[in-house]
Design an enzyme around this catalytic site. Sequence first.
Site, PDB file in Angstrom:
ATOM      1  N   ASP A  44       8.979  24.146  -8.592  1.00  9.78           N
ATOM      2  CA  ASP A  44       8.337  24.100  -9.851  1.00  9.78           C
ATOM      3  C   ASP A  44       7.217  25.141  -9.960  1.00  9.78           C
ATOM      4  O   ASP A  44       7.040  25.766 -10.999  1.00  9.78           O
ATOM      5  CB  ASP A  44       7.703  22.579  -9.782  1.00  9.78           C
ATOM      6  CG  ASP A  44       6.800  22.327 -11.090  1.00  9.78           C
ATOM      7  OD1 ASP A  44       7.241  22.321 -12.055  1.00  9.78           O
ATOM      8  OD2 ASP A  44       5.692  22.492 -10.964  1.00  9.78           O
ATOM      9  N   GLU A 116      14.968  23.811  -9.988  1.00  9.18           N
ATOM     10  CA  GLU A 116      13.657  24.433  -9.502  1.00  9.18           C
ATOM     11  C   GLU A 116      14.073  24.093  -7.926  1.00  9.18           C
ATOM     12  O   GLU A 116      13.273  25.283  -7.283  1.00  9.18           O
ATOM     13  CB  GLU A 116      12.596  23.177  -9.936  1.00  9.18           C
ATOM     14  CG  GLU A 116      12.276  23.237 -11.174  1.00  9.18           C
ATOM     15  CD  GLU A 116      11.243  22.299 -11.959  1.00  9.18           C
ATOM     16  OE1 GLU A 116      10.404  22.623 -12.650  1.00  9.18           O
ATOM     17  OE2 GLU A 116      11.151  21.442 -10.992  1.00  9.18           O
TER      18      GLU A 116
END
Length: 227
Positions: A44, A116
């Site tokens: 992320d 991610e």
Amino acid sequence: MPNKPFQRGDRIGHPFSNPDLLAQALRHRSAGVPHNERLEFLGDSIVNMLVAQALYERWPKADEGALTRGRAELVREGALAVLARELELGERLTLGAGEMKTGGHRRDSILADAFEAVVAAIYLDAGFEACRAVVLPWFAASMDALPATGRTEKDPKTRLQEWLQGRQKALPQYELVSESGDDHAKTFRVRCNVTEPAVSTEGEGASRRLAEQQAASAAFELLVDSK
């Protein structure tokens, strides 16, 4: 549902020196440990950094607000899920029996998290520059779709909030009215309530966020038209 390992010719475009990293990135917590949540946490931050730097260089005259809105559009859950589908990550996920039964490999949240996690796996496998070289091309089409100058439009919820704040009015409240459909194809209906002036509108979308945006857009139009 064991994942199929990526080979050199696959869509991801990175041959892993340590294939265990990729296997973990594609393993949902429902399938047991080691799963991809820690990699998703790291990924992320990496995705945000890569996109932020790319926009900073792409839009030299854009202010912080425009850069923030551009990044938010590119890294939101739905946008990352689209990229995950383009990389065919869904069919390679390792899921527990419950998630397999409910179509977890098609769910935006699971796909975005896996995306991610894969980014983090590439970073750990080959370093930041290699990760940037592989990942940024995945965002090329969506970046090209943004305004060339960086003058992105504010989303409806932001426009409504700023309009009310500018008049010292209470902020709107959003209420989930209903959700229907299978887990992988839900429809959400949300109500937006403004107390002063009194306005109540509803919106519908494939996610709660989209439904809220639609309801906010309708409320904003009513308030502006009433002046």
